[in-house]
Design a protein around this motif. Structure first.
Motif, short mmCIF file in Angstrom:
data_model
loop_
_atom_site.label_atom_id
_atom_site.label_comp_id
_atom_site.label_asym_id
_atom_site.label_seq_id
_atom_site.Cartn_x
_atom_site.Cartn_y
_atom_site.Cartn_z
N ASN A 26 6.57 1.99 1.78
CA ASN A 26 6.04 2.01 0.41
C ASN A 26 4.54 2.29 0.41
O ASN A 26 3.85 2.02 1.39
CB ASN A 26 6.29 0.68 -0.28
CG ASN A 26 7.77 0.46 -0.55
OD1 ASN A 26 8.49 1.39 -0.88
ND2 ASN A 26 8.21 -0.77 -0.41
N GLN A 27 4.07 2.79 -0.73
CA GLN A 27 2.64 3.02 -0.94
C GLN A 27 2.16 2.08 -2.05
O GLN A 27 2.76 2.05 -3.12
CB GLN A 27 2.37 4.47 -1.34
CG GLN A 27 0.93 4.78 -1.57
CD GLN A 27 0.14 4.73 -0.27
OE1 GLN A 27 0.50 5.34 0.72
NE2 GLN A 27 -0.96 3.99 -0.27
N THR A 28 1.11 1.33 -1.78
CA THR A 28 0.49 0.48 -2.78
C THR A 28 -0.74 1.20 -3.32
O THR A 28 -1.55 1.71 -2.55
CB THR A 28 0.09 -0.88 -2.18
OG1 THR A 28 1.27 -1.51 -1.67
CG2 THR A 28 -0.56 -1.78 -3.22
N VAL A 30 -3.93 1.05 -6.46
CA VAL A 30 -4.64 0.26 -7.46
C VAL A 30 -5.17 1.22 -8.52
O VAL A 30 -5.88 2.18 -8.21
CB VAL A 30 -5.79 -0.56 -6.83
CG1 VAL A 30 -6.57 -1.29 -7.91
CG2 VAL A 30 -5.23 -1.54 -5.81
N THR A 56 7.28 -1.20 -8.70
CA THR A 56 6.76 -2.45 -9.26
C THR A 56 5.37 -2.20 -9.83
O THR A 56 4.61 -1.40 -9.32
CB THR A 56 6.66 -3.59 -8.21
OG1 THR A 56 5.76 -3.20 -7.18
CG2 THR A 56 8.02 -3.91 -7.60
N THR A 58 2.14 -4.61 -11.21
CA THR A 58 1.55 -5.92 -11.40
C THR A 58 0.27 -5.76 -12.19
O THR A 58 -0.62 -4.99 -11.79
CB THR A 58 1.23 -6.60 -10.04
OG1 THR A 58 2.44 -6.67 -9.28
CG2 THR A 58 0.66 -7.98 -10.24
N THR A 66 -1.81 -3.07 -10.00
CA THR A 66 -1.39 -2.76 -8.64
C THR A 66 0.05 -2.30 -8.72
O THR A 66 0.90 -3.01 -9.28
CB THR A 66 -1.52 -3.98 -7.71
OG1 THR A 66 -2.90 -4.39 -7.68
CG2 THR A 66 -1.06 -3.65 -6.30
N VAL A 68 3.49 -0.24 -6.72
CA VAL A 68 4.13 0.08 -5.45
C VAL A 68 5.25 1.08 -5.71
O VAL A 68 6.03 0.91 -6.66
CB VAL A 68 4.70 -1.18 -4.77
CG1 VAL A 68 5.40 -0.83 -3.47
CG2 VAL A 68 3.60 -2.20 -4.52
N SER A 69 5.31 2.13 -4.87
CA SER A 69 6.37 3.12 -4.94
C SER A 69 6.70 3.59 -3.54
O SER A 69 5.82 3.60 -2.66
CB SER A 69 5.95 4.33 -5.78
OG SER A 69 5.93 4.00 -7.14
#
Length: 97
Positions: A26-28, A30, A56, A58, A66, A68-69
């Motif tokens: 996954n890549q986080t 911001v 997701t 957040t 933030t 995630v994908s």
């Protein structure tokens, strides 16, 4: 009852501009801007019209998300991607192509 008029969010930057889609996992990311509300969604918009939603989201604060994908979702042929943030009110903002 009285309700204030909602304002759309803004998107001013994203901290990752290149994703290795072949790396796996996954890549986080911001996202910064303003007006982010609980329940906000994020959509990545490919340059040829292929869109996908973040797995997701957040809401860290009114000015930071933030997300995630999966890295595999970021196809190199679709770069550069735009980023759309939409609040539950339906108001949205997009950064990118």
């Amino acid at each position: 009852s009285w309700k204030s008029i909602d304002s759309p969010p803004t998107v001013t930057s994203i901290d990752v501009t290149t994703v290795d889609s072949n790396a796996g996992g996954n890549q986080t990311l911001v996202i910064t801007g303003s007006g982010y509300a609980s329940g906000a969604t994020v959509t990545f918009i490919g340059n040829a019209g292929t869109d996908f939603s973040a797995s997701t989201v957040t809401v860290d604060s009114l000015t930071q998300l933030t997300v995630v994908s999966p890295k595999a979702s970021f196809l190199n042929a679709q770069e550069p991607y735009g980023v759309k943030v939409e609040n539950t009110s339906g108001l949205s903002a997009t950064l990118g192509p």
